[in-house]
Design an enzyme around this catalytic site. Sequence first.
Site, mmCIF file in Angstrom:
data_model
loop_
_atom_site.group_PDB
_atom_site.id
_atom_site.type_symbol
_atom_site.label_atom_id
_atom_site.label_comp_id
_atom_site.label_asym_id
_atom_site.label_seq_id
_atom_site.Cartn_x
_atom_site.Cartn_y
_atom_site.Cartn_z
ATOM 1 N N LYS A 1 0.898 -1.209 -0.094
ATOM 2 C CA LYS A 1 -0.166 0.110 0.131
ATOM 3 C C LYS A 1 0.743 1.093 0.066
ATOM 4 O O LYS A 1 1.985 1.126 0.541
ATOM 5 C CB LYS A 1 -0.780 0.071 1.087
ATOM 6 C CG LYS A 1 -1.855 -1.147 1.242
ATOM 7 C CD LYS A 1 -2.732 -0.862 2.740
ATOM 8 C CE LYS A 1 -3.774 -1.967 2.869
ATOM 9 N NZ LYS A 1 -4.845 -1.794 2.017
ATOM 10 N N ARG B 1 -10.288 -11.792 2.568
ATOM 11 C CA ARG B 1 -10.928 -12.909 2.209
ATOM 12 C C ARG B 1 -9.949 -14.379 2.189
ATOM 13 O O ARG B 1 -10.828 -15.077 2.471
ATOM 14 C CB ARG B 1 -11.106 -12.305 0.754
ATOM 15 C CG ARG B 1 -10.182 -12.454 -0.323
ATOM 16 C CD ARG B 1 -10.736 -11.817 -1.397
ATOM 17 N NE ARG B 1 -10.829 -10.349 -1.319
ATOM 18 C CZ ARG B 1 -11.185 -9.441 -2.493
ATOM 19 N NH1 ARG B 1 -11.552 -10.077 -3.479
ATOM 20 N NH2 ARG B 1 -11.220 -8.450 -2.160
#
Length: 460
Positions: A240, A314
């Site tokens: 990020k 996830r």
Amino acid sequence: MHPVFETAPGASAIPITFATRATWETICAGLAAPARRFAMASGFAAKPGACLSLPSADGQIAQVLFGLEDETSKSRDLFRPGALPGLLPPGVYRFGNAPHDTRLATLAFALGGYRFSRYRKADAADVRLVPPEGIDAADIMRMAEAAVLARDLINTPANDMGPEELARAAQQLATRFGAHFHCIVGDDLTRQNFPLIDAVGRASSRAPRLIDLSWGDPAHPKVTLVGKGVCFDTGGLDLKPSSGMLIMKKDMGGAANVLALAAMVMDAKLKVRLRVLIPAVENAVAGNAFRPLDIFKSRKGLSVEIGNTDAEGRLVLADALALADEERPDLLIDLGTLTGAARVALGPDLPPFYTNDETLALDLAICAKQENDPLWRLPLWPAYDAWLDSKIANINNAPSGTFAGSITCALFLQRFVEHAKSWLHVDIYGWTPSAKPARPEGGECQAARAIYKLLGQRYG
């Protein structure tokens, strides 16, 4: 938390009079002449959020005026009274008349008194409220304390809230309510077939783990809660930018809210066999970090190609959901801070939820509105399921396109739920970017109160 409710008789409590622009003229006319003149001289006009203390003859506070939106206002905030703890001087107060929703106003007052005080002294005044008659003060306090738990966990920075500390918080909750606690740590994850949790967490110096808490009568309906516990998310090798990493201490917000929900369920003694599963990891960068295009066999047996290491939530949820699903629960619920796409679509205050159970969807939507804990249903759109296809594995964790990111995440998770009678997925934000009444800036308890209301109706 500091006690927000005053248990002593409220005869001497200072009354709070709620006024709107529509009711202010009548309320003003009913004030004693000195108080009326003082209010007029102060320019009080019942603007929403305006607060004015009216003095008595001896200089004490005789009454507080507080402005609310008009009853018919489309922008009416039922949590507006949550601003009061930050506006009032120390003292004991009571509602002098009814706000728009007395129960929610009382809850808002309790939520509005929150301050995160772990690292510096809180600036909160000793403001307490005599609970209005006819409300369940114990239930209000239960929800407020759960919100404190979630907020404190999320607000704690990652150096003090890693996988081990998150597990400790869950263990303390288990001890408090007499629940069974178990934790699978480090290399035991691979030995016990949780390869995705291990893959995401192995690059951190802090060992990944799967937290497992169970409580209640085994004969009761099985309700299983799964919470994303990514204690910090760098994005992994798909790193990020610094701006995207800034509040990633909140990436365990799903776990925090699942623990808050579990606390409410256990404290209320709902008739369920509760299980809580939290994959707790740190998505870090090191030589052994998982890579784009790596392929792992999941607990369920599906091979997963890594399209993006920043779609890690996830992955850890997938193994935990697979474990939960093996038990065939009556209701399986997962919460996680999963996609920026959900924020783009619905903003920070309105988490989307997904389910194929129409009755559950309708009931949850009603509960969310009743509890002022907003949720909005989005579809598990079957046509988008093909976007998860991989040429060399059963499934890819991150489609290459930019469309419908929250939906495709939900569809990914759905692949790991087969036997549960009903499944609910909620893509929360877990954070309030700028302070609102009852919702201070920082970590937030989202979806937990709405789901607690639903569970209470079904299993109370």
